[in-house]
Design a protein around this motif. Structure first.
Motif, mmCIF file in Angstrom:
data_model
loop_
_atom_site.group_PDB
_atom_site.id
_atom_site.type_symbol
_atom_site.label_atom_id
_atom_site.label_comp_id
_atom_site.label_asym_id
_atom_site.label_seq_id
_atom_site.Cartn_x
_atom_site.Cartn_y
_atom_site.Cartn_z
ATOM 1 N N UNK A 40 0.836 -1.200 0.000
ATOM 2 C CA UNK A 40 0.000 0.000 0.000
ATOM 3 C C UNK A 40 0.874 1.255 0.000
ATOM 4 N N UNK A 41 2.056 1.129 -0.553
ATOM 5 C CA UNK A 41 3.049 2.205 -0.644
ATOM 6 C C UNK A 41 3.636 2.594 0.707
ATOM 7 N N UNK A 42 3.363 1.802 1.755
ATOM 8 C CA UNK A 42 3.985 2.047 3.060
ATOM 9 C C UNK A 42 5.497 2.007 2.879
ATOM 10 N N UNK A 44 7.131 4.164 1.191
ATOM 11 C CA UNK A 44 7.416 5.006 0.025
ATOM 12 C C UNK A 44 6.618 6.310 0.061
ATOM 13 N N UNK A 45 5.311 6.179 0.254
ATOM 14 C CA UNK A 45 4.399 7.317 0.197
ATOM 15 C C UNK A 45 3.373 7.234 1.330
ATOM 16 N N UNK A 46 2.658 8.326 1.553
ATOM 17 C CA UNK A 46 1.622 8.362 2.578
ATOM 18 C C UNK A 46 0.346 7.656 2.152
ATOM 19 N N UNK A 47 0.120 7.572 0.839
ATOM 20 C CA UNK A 47 -1.087 6.945 0.313
ATOM 21 C C UNK A 47 -0.710 6.062 -0.873
ATOM 22 N N UNK A 48 -1.489 5.001 -1.115
ATOM 23 C CA UNK A 48 -1.224 4.146 -2.270
ATOM 24 C C UNK A 48 -1.317 4.951 -3.574
ATOM 25 N N UNK A 49 -0.243 4.956 -4.317
ATOM 26 C CA UNK A 49 -0.185 5.762 -5.529
ATOM 27 C C UNK A 49 -1.117 5.259 -6.617
ATOM 28 N N UNK A 50 -1.319 3.950 -6.695
ATOM 29 C CA UNK A 50 -2.231 3.419 -7.713
ATOM 30 C C UNK A 50 -3.649 3.930 -7.480
ATOM 31 N N UNK A 51 -4.068 3.995 -6.219
ATOM 32 C CA UNK A 51 -5.399 4.520 -5.910
ATOM 33 C C UNK A 51 -5.499 5.995 -6.268
ATOM 34 N N UNK A 52 -4.420 6.724 -6.097
ATOM 35 C CA UNK A 52 -4.425 8.159 -6.370
ATOM 36 C C UNK A 52 -4.605 8.464 -7.858
ATOM 37 N N UNK A 53 -4.050 7.614 -8.728
ATOM 38 C CA UNK A 53 -4.103 7.894 -10.167
ATOM 39 C C UNK A 53 -5.228 7.171 -10.899
ATOM 40 N N UNK A 54 -5.863 6.201 -10.262
ATOM 41 C CA UNK A 54 -6.899 5.401 -10.926
ATOM 42 C C UNK A 54 -8.118 6.268 -11.264
ATOM 43 N N UNK A 66 -5.119 -9.682 4.875
ATOM 44 C CA UNK A 66 -5.127 -8.767 6.008
ATOM 45 C C UNK A 66 -3.715 -8.632 6.564
ATOM 46 N N UNK A 67 -3.246 -7.403 6.703
ATOM 47 C CA UNK A 67 -1.929 -7.126 7.250
ATOM 48 C C UNK A 67 -1.993 -5.869 8.108
ATOM 49 N N UNK A 68 -1.226 -5.863 9.175
ATOM 50 C CA UNK A 68 -1.136 -4.682 10.022
ATOM 51 C C UNK A 68 -0.147 -3.699 9.405
ATOM 52 N N UNK A 69 -0.126 -2.500 9.930
ATOM 53 C CA UNK A 69 0.844 -1.494 9.486
ATOM 54 C C UNK A 69 2.264 -2.012 9.681
ATOM 55 N N UNK A 70 2.528 -2.673 10.808
ATOM 56 C CA UNK A 70 3.862 -3.207 11.067
ATOM 57 C C UNK A 70 4.224 -4.303 10.068
ATOM 58 N N UNK A 71 3.279 -5.141 9.703
ATOM 59 C CA UNK A 71 3.551 -6.178 8.706
ATOM 60 C C UNK A 71 3.866 -5.560 7.346
#
Length: 83
Positions: A40-42, A44-54, A66-71
């Motif tokens: 989810x671009x963790x 690299x970026x604050x938000x998933x870039x694919x979602x931003x440009x779609x 399912x994954x935690x932020x730490x994972x």
């Protein structure tokens, strides 16, 4: 949690080059996301870039991965070698 590209994808080609982990690739009919590479671009970026440009908003969270932020951070570190 990985992202997934739904059947609403119009194959516009804008998401693939935006993925810093090369998790997006052309599938048989639409683009697909490799859940083993998607962070989810963790890291690299604050938000998933694919979602931003779609343009059709067809990249939701994949409830099957399912994954935690730490994972996600750990996955980022393994993919990039950044610790």
């Amino acid at each position: 949690m990985s992202l997934i590209i739904t059947a609403d994808c119009i194959n516009c080609d804008v998401c693939e080059p935006e993925c810093p982990n090369a998790a997006i690739s052309p599938g048989e009919e639409i683009y697909v996301i490799n859940p083993n590479l998607c962070t989810q671009c963790v890291g690299h970026y604050d938000q998933p870039q694919c979602q931003q440009v779609c343009p059709v908003d067809c990249i939701p969270l994949d409830e099957n991965y399912l994954e935690t932020e730490q994972q996600l951070i750990t996955k980022y570190q393994l993919i990039t070698g950044n610790t």
